[in-house]
Write a protein that holds these residues in place. Structure first.
Motif, mmCIF file in Angstrom:
data_model
loop_
_atom_site.group_PDB
_atom_site.id
_atom_site.type_symbol
_atom_site.label_atom_id
_atom_site.label_comp_id
_atom_site.label_asym_id
_atom_site.label_seq_id
_atom_site.Cartn_x
_atom_site.Cartn_y
_atom_site.Cartn_z
ATOM 1 N N ALA A 265 1.552 2.317 7.538
ATOM 2 C CA ALA A 265 0.718 3.218 6.731
ATOM 3 C C ALA A 265 -0.742 2.824 6.878
ATOM 4 C CB ALA A 265 1.139 3.159 5.264
ATOM 5 N N ARG B 269 -0.666 8.843 0.707
ATOM 6 C CA ARG B 269 -1.345 8.959 2.002
ATOM 7 C C ARG B 269 -1.755 7.603 2.562
ATOM 8 N NH1 ARG B 269 -5.321 13.952 0.219
ATOM 9 N NH2 ARG B 269 -3.715 15.569 0.130
ATOM 10 N N THR B 270 -2.077 6.660 1.697
ATOM 11 C CA THR B 270 -2.542 5.349 2.143
ATOM 12 C C THR B 270 -1.801 4.253 1.381
ATOM 13 O OG1 THR B 270 -4.277 5.122 0.459
ATOM 14 C CG2 THR B 270 -4.836 6.349 2.470
ATOM 15 N N GLN C 22 -4.330 0.990 10.297
ATOM 16 C CA GLN C 22 -2.881 0.980 10.129
ATOM 17 C C GLN C 22 -2.373 -0.418 9.772
ATOM 18 O OE1 GLN C 22 -0.743 3.632 10.325
ATOM 19 N NE2 GLN C 22 -2.463 5.038 10.664
ATOM 20 N N PHE D 263 5.871 8.269 4.644
ATOM 21 C CA PHE D 263 5.486 7.348 5.713
ATOM 22 C C PHE D 263 6.585 7.235 6.773
ATOM 23 C CE2 PHE D 263 3.249 5.898 1.837
ATOM 24 C CZ PHE D 263 1.940 6.123 2.254
#
Length: 199
Positions: free
Chosen positions: A173, A134-135, A180, A153
């Motif tokens: 991402a 997710r990150t 971002q 992504f």
């Protein structure tokens, strides 16, 4: 009578263990610590890893090399699975083998109709749970495959690798705070090795 020195013994067969050492040798450029841990887990020396890589390169670069597809079969045995796959307008077969070092992954070779190998890399094993990406903090070395990062992504842009068996992806991402970032991720044999995070 003085005994003659014995000739150097011919090397034994190239085994799945040797093949894992070949994968590790290429990954050592980016993650020597992880490779060192994996080598110890396999119970092999640095010299053994270098020798395995040397023998593999000799096989690949032989003046009369064995076709790539049959080389993998001779080293890894019959694939655990072989399935028809369509990529664009082209049909191929996806062969997969398990490797003890990465139980959640499979080594996959895409073989064209003429027996040529189109691609060779590590992918997530069927039914195995992949990582939650997710990150940028989730993008740790060896955490994911090219395909997983590209899906997580999207849209990701493929980049030319810096050497054979290497791939790159460029994408955007968020970090854990939601900011971002432009990211360039580098993969070896399909497995994430490192990321460069931009502003």
């Amino acid at each position: 009578m003085v005994p003659m020195p014995s000739a150097k013994r011919p090397a034994g067969p190239f085994t799945p263990l040797d093949f894992q050492l070949v994968l590790l040798r290429r990954m050592a450029d980016h993650n020597p610590g992880l490779v060192e841990d994996a080598r110890h887990a396999l119970g092999v020396s640095l010299a053994q890893m270098r020798e395995a890589n040397k023998r593999w390169q000799a096989m690949v670069r032989s003046p009369r090399p064995r076709p790539s597809a049959s080389r993998y079969r001779s080293v890894l045995g019959a694939p655990e699975s072989a399935a028809a796959r369509r990529i664009g307008d082209l049909d191929c077969e996806a062969w997969q083998w398990p490797l003890p070092l990465w139980p959640g992954l499979r080594f996959e070779v895409l073989v064209g109709p003429n027996g040529a190998v189109w691609n060779e890399w590590l992918v997530r094993a069927p039914g195995a749970e992949g990582p939650e990406l997710r990150t940028v903090e989730d993008l740790t070395p060896w955490s994911c495959t090219v395909d997983e990062a590209a899906r997580a992504f999207a849209p990701a842009r493929p980049l030319e690798g810096t050497a054979p068996t290497r791939w790159g992806l460029a994408f955007t991402a968020p970090d854990a705070r939601g900011v971002q970032h432009a990211v360039v991720a580098e993969f070896t044999w399909g497995l994430l090795q490192r990321t460069a995070i931009g502003g």
